[in-house]
Design an enzyme around this catalytic site. Structure first.
Site, PDB file in Angstrom:
ATOM      1  N   GLY B 188       0.815  -1.212   0.000  1.00  0.00           N
ATOM      2  CA  GLY B 188       0.000   0.000   0.000  1.00  0.00           C
ATOM      3  C   GLY B 188       0.841   1.250   0.000  1.00  0.00           C
ATOM      4  O   GLY B 188       1.867   1.330  -0.679  1.00  0.00           O
ATOM      5  N   VAL B 192       0.425   4.728   5.455  1.00  0.00           N
ATOM      6  CA  VAL B 192      -0.085   3.611   6.249  1.00  0.00           C
ATOM      7  C   VAL B 192       1.057   2.687   6.662  1.00  0.00           C
ATOM      8  O   VAL B 192       1.042   2.104   7.743  1.00  0.00           O
ATOM      9  CB  VAL B 192      -1.178   2.841   5.467  1.00  0.00           C
ATOM     10  CG1 VAL B 192      -1.662   1.637   6.259  1.00  0.00           C
ATOM     11  CG2 VAL B 192      -2.346   3.762   5.147  1.00  0.00           C
ATOM     12  N   GLU B 210       5.547  -3.435   0.708  1.00  0.00           N
ATOM     13  CA  GLU B 210       5.536  -3.267  -0.745  1.00  0.00           C
ATOM     14  C   GLU B 210       4.821  -1.955  -1.017  1.00  0.00           C
ATOM     15  O   GLU B 210       3.587  -1.888  -0.961  1.00  0.00           O
ATOM     16  CB  GLU B 210       4.798  -4.453  -1.392  1.00  0.00           C
ATOM     17  CG  GLU B 210       5.497  -5.791  -1.200  1.00  0.00           C
ATOM     18  CD  GLU B 210       6.569  -6.056  -2.259  1.00  0.00           C
ATOM     19  OE1 GLU B 210       6.411  -5.582  -3.405  1.00  0.00           O
ATOM     20  OE2 GLU B 210       7.576  -6.720  -1.941  1.00  0.00           O
ATOM     21  N   CYS B 244       1.457  -0.048  -9.096  1.00  0.00           N
ATOM     22  CA  CYS B 244       2.603   0.476  -8.358  1.00  0.00           C
ATOM     23  C   CYS B 244       3.864   0.537  -9.215  1.00  0.00           C
ATOM     24  O   CYS B 244       4.780   1.295  -8.927  1.00  0.00           O
ATOM     25  CB  CYS B 244       2.846  -0.349  -7.102  1.00  0.00           C
ATOM     26  SG  CYS B 244       2.678  -2.116  -7.384  1.00  0.00           S
TER      27      CYS B 244
END
Lengths: 509, 460
Positions: B188, B192, B210, B244
């Site tokens: 994410g 966070v 990741e 991503c």
């Protein structure tokens, strides 16, 4: 700007010049580190004597010998470790270059511990240098003489900007932890380990934590108890028990308890004489605070060997305790001192249960003649490492990863593991802009046909070996049928049966 | 309904019963997982379409096939992965057995994202199962249809005692993180991730992160513009740029930009037709919030929109958009775009481009398009990123042999294939000594001496 900020900034600037990239420059620094350890043997030994009352031989055996070994190994293997590592390809990347490229992380922070101030600070440094990083070295302030020598002398051998030594206590360490690093390597207690990880979280910095725990030592009644006790005595009282992998407590059946006690008593006498206090090769507790802590742990247990102490010298005799249970004071924390509790258990089942009720330790020791029993302990417990029939020595095998699990730590090092731990393994795929036609199956507009092809080609891993064998077989069959055809044409009189047989034989092969 | 702590207790009891240790058990679970994907392919594709309007092709390729591939890899290799690894010894330990054993960590937590809600949850799960752990699975609530499907399917196919799905939003996730796990795998954002790491520190839990970043795409030297445009368009606008590892922005010279833009325009038409919103092969933005965020970037950019720019709020649609004359401090260069907007920054020299990328955080992927290997080499050697791919985009992450992970702000740790198995294992050093040669051991016992020391030095 604080002293700590300045050191980190200089290290980063220096790293960014790219001077640590070439392997020759890393080897040059490693050779300098080796020179430091060998040329300054006396200074190091003197410092350790003042810090821990360790004899010169003791220091060499337990501190510098290991560091020398690691440096020499790194120099020898660096080209191999740092080379691109090829990986298995897929059908479509058969003509591409696919490899993992080990790369430096950047600026690493190494926080050392006080019990083996040179080994646990310099061994990670070897990995950091080999991997091409800059490293800020923070020796423990508790071993103040070693820290001072490191601060004064190391910069005379290593690049001052790339590998600064930053000394100080808690506030200085906290200031250091406020800076941004690309990796933090910490050796010490679980309590501080949590704080280090918390600080690292701010910058998303990965950490290696080499912590401790209560390393249990199970003695099976079916073993050479004399030899077992020799090895355990040695492992326990080296450095006055102030070793993260020292056997913390012994578990054994009541039937062998007195024998174990007796043997250990004899070994203590053999190794450290009748008066360890006056013996050169027996050390001291690092400071008064730890002295008091360890002395208090004896409360509630019975001393059967040793027990005497001298606060003015921070001396505690090699001590064995009995009437110890899981609830005793001495079982509430890692002892990190020369007290060896013996706890009785009904057998290996209870021993395993006892061990599993507690946090995962850095190492589990088991002494037994029975392979089956050893295998059971391996299978039914978890720890950083497991060593059967000896103590400590797994630390010296550089091809074994040295590290903890759970509360005893995360990550590992020694040898190639140290290099890998402080590198970034970068995945690389080098393609060409050719063969664009093949790519069309993945481009929109999407059709069911393209999907079929894509499913087959795009992702399937191929076993190159098997593919080669299949191709060879196909070729063989092709050649065989060609031969048969030729034979048919050239030797028409040959009976069809013989032809069939030849074909069959060739195909079967 | 079970509380979170009840779930955890159940899983921990199951782990302590050692049911996940035997190879047979792990194989069965992995095979069942394979059946889960195979049996429910249509439902998976539908759920992904509901969440992201993901085209069937993309769903099959990037959410089904890639997972099947990883399952095949795990099932083919599990036996060898589980074998002890024997290591070389020194002279003093030549008669001993020294090996490294891969052991499960215990109860692990996998938190998945919304952009590839199946792949980025199930592929780590494969590694965790293969390594013998029990797993708490937390799908992203943002991709709600997939979240529902996973919650329904996992207990049907996998052992309920060992694998549990825990659902919820930020509040539930924060509560979950208060518990003690033996490893946390998070995919994410950086924000966070910091929260995850802080929570992990309390229990000394190791973590794999990741994350993402702005993946640069340098185009320099001699380049086959058409081929480059095809691959760039494909990797950028796959999943509407919500990957991503999507190329975030392009750096190239003015001349290259002038050649590239028409090529991009043409390829976009070839791929999606003249009315892209009508093409079934283009995804949508996941939520109105993200749509608004992306439109905000487009509205604030000082660059020039040369391709696309069309949008439809109700449809959460943003057309594949190319923006040129983008400066280093433009709105589009502030954060990871994660959408179908491609800024092109014009920088004449390769060296200057490389310099620019060095001022930014290390990204998850680094791309360079060039027919000149010297250009590719220069970029590879003067950059740092999770992964590197020349002359294509995204595809390097589809190879299970390559470790997939970030560095710096793009994360740490990695997985895929064997790396996934290792990520969820503890490498335990085991040394079995014999009883013989006690005389040799005498070299190390006190009293110490010079002679003993020199022997010791020789043997180790």
């Amino acid at each position: 700007m604080s002293r700590q900020q300045l050191a980190v900034q200089r290290a980063r600037k220096s790293f960014q010049t790219g001077k640590t990239k070439p392997l020759e420059s890393r080897i040059h620094q490693l050779r300098n580190l080796l020179r430091f350890v060998t040329e300054r043997r006396k200074d190091i030994a003197e410092a350790v004597k003042k810090d821990l009352s360790k004899s010169e031989h003791g220091t060499e055996l337990f501190e510098t010998l290991g560091v020398e070994g690691e440096i020499k190994l790194a120099i020898e293997k660096l080209a191999e470790w740092a080379a691109p590592r090829p990986v298995e390809k897929s059908l479509l990347t058969v003509s591409d270059e696919v490899f993992v490229h080990p790369e430096p992380l950047g600026v690493v922070l190494i926080i050392g511990a006080w019990n083996y101030p040179w080994a646990v600070t310099l061994q990670p440094l070897v990995g950091a240098i080999a991997a091409g990083n800059a490293a800020v070295i923070k020796p423990s302030e508790v071993c103040c003489h070693s820290a001072k020598v490191m601060e004064e002398l190391l910069p005379r051998y290593l690049d001052k900007d790339l590998y600064p030594v930053v000394t100080g206590g808690v506030p200085e360490t906290q200031e250091l932890l406020r800076q941004r690093f690309d990796h933090i390597f910490y050796t010490g207690s679980s309590t501080v380990g949590k704080l280090v990880m918390e600080a690292a979280a701010r910058n998303l910095t990965p950490v290696t934590l080499e912590l401790g725990g209560k390393s249990p030592c199970y003695i099976d009644k079916n073993c050479d108890i004399t030899v077992a006790c020799r090895r355990i005595t040695w492992g326990k009282f080296v450095n006055c028990g102030q070793t993260c992998i020292a056997p913390d407590y012994v578990l054994c059946e009541p039937s062998i308890q007195s024998r174990v006690q007796e043997e250990i008593k004899n070994c203590i006498k053999e190794f450290y004489t009748d008066d360890p206090k006056t013996f050169e090769d027996y050390g001291r507790i690092i400071n008064k605070r730890h002295f008091k802590r360890i002395m208090a742990l004896m409360e509630g247990s019975t001393v059967v060997v040793g027990g005497d102490s001298d606060e003015s010298q921070c001396y505690i005799a090699p001590t064995v305790l009995k009437n110890v249970t899981g609830e005793s004071k001495v079982m509430k924390e890692e002892i990190f001192g020369p007290l060896l509790p013996i706890i009785t258990v009904s057998g290996v089942d209870e021993a395993i249960q006892f061990i599993n009720e507690r946090e995962k330790p850095l190492v589990i020791y088991v002494f037994s003649n029975e392979n089956k029993l050893i295998k059971r302990v391996i299978a039914e417990t978890s720890s950083g490492a497991l060593l059967a029939n000896d103590c400590l020595v797994h630390f010296t095998v550089s091809s074994l990863p040295f590290g903890g699990v759970g509360h005893s730590g995360m990550g590992c090092y020694h040898g190639r593991y140290g290099f890998d731990q402080l590198s970034h393994m970068r995945s690389c795929l080098i393609k060409q802009l050719k063969m664009e036609g093949v790519n069309s199956m993945r481009y929109p507009p999407h059709t069911a046909k393209k999907l079929g092809w894509a499913r087959f080609f795009l992702l399937k891993q191929i076993n190159l070996g098997r593919l080669r064998r299949m191709m060879l077989l196909a070729m063989f069959v092709g050649v065989a049928s060609f031969v048969v055809q030729v034979k048919k044409l050239c030797l028409p009189k040959l009976s069809s049966k013989k032809v069939q047989c030849t074909m069959a034989t060739t195909l079967m092969v | 309904m079970e509380s979170q702590s009840q779930v955890l207790e159940r899983l921990r009891t199951a782990f302590e019963s050692r049911v996940t240790i035997p190879e047979k058990f792990r194989r069965t679970q992995l095979t069942n997982l394979m059946s889960m994907i195979k049996d429910n392919e249509e439902q998976i594709v539908n759920a992904l379409h509901k969440d992201l309007t993901k085209p069937k092709f993309e769903a099959i390729l990037s959410e089904v096939e890639i997972v099947m591939n990883e399952l095949h890899c795990a099932l083919s290799n599990l036996t060898s992965w589980m074998q002890p690894e024997y290591v070389s010894k020194n002279l003093a330990t030549k008669l001993d057995e020294c090996f490294v054993r891969r052991e499960p960590l215990g109860v692990v937590l996998i938190i998945g994202p919304w952009n590839y809600p199946m792949q980025l949850l199930i592929v780590p799960l494969i590694g965790a199962i293969a390594a013998g752990n029990c797993v708490v699975i937390k799908p992203s609530e943002v991709s709600a249809a997939t979240d529902n499907l996973i919650t329904e399917l996992i207990p049907k196919y996998l052992s309920k005692d060992c694998y549990a799905v825990v659902r919820g939003g930020a509040k539930e996730t924060q509560a979950l993180l208060k518990n003690r796990f033996d490893h946390i795998f998070y995919t994410g954002s950086q924000a966070v991730a910091r929260v995850v790491l802080q929570a992990a520190a309390v229990h000394l839990t190791p973590v794999t992160l990741e994350l993402g970043g702005k993946c640069p795409c340098l185009i320099y030297g001699r380049v086959n513009a058409t081929a480059a445009a095809h691959r760039l368009v494909w990797s950028k606008f796959f999943n509407a740029g919500q990957s991503c590892v999507a190329p975030d922005y392009v750096l190239c010279s003015k001349a290259t930009c002038d050649a590239l833009v028409p090529a991009l325009r043409q390829v976009l038409e070839d791929f999606y037709g003249s009315d892209i919103q009508k093409s079934p092969d283009m995804s949508r933005i996941v939520t109105p919030k993200h749509w608004t965020r992306l439109m905000g970037l487009l509205n604030r950019t000082k660059g020039k929109v040369v391709v696309g720019g069309e949008h439809d709020e109700k449809d959460r649609y943003i057309a594949p958009t190319v923006v040129v004359d983008v400066a280093e401090d433009d709105a589009l260069m502030e954060e990871e775009i994660f959408g179908p907007i491609l800024p092109i920054l014009t920088i004449e020299s390769l060296e200057e481009s490389i310099k620019l990328t060095k001022t930014k955080e290390k990204p998850l992927a680094f791309y360079v398009f060039s027919d000149e290997s010297s250009v590719v080499k220069k970029v590879l050697e003067n950059s740092s990123s999770g992964g590197f791919c020349s002359n294509d985009g995204i595809v390097h992450m589809a190879l299970p042999g390559l470790p997939f992970g970030g560095v710096g702000n793009s994360g740490f740790g990695h997985y895929h294939g064997h790396w996934g198995f290792e990520a969820f294992s503890h490498q335990r050093a085991v040394m079995l000594r014999g009883w013989a040669l006690e005389k040799l051991n005498a070299l190390r016992y006190p009293p110490y001496s010079d002679e003993k020391l020199s022997w010791h030095s020789y043997l180790t």
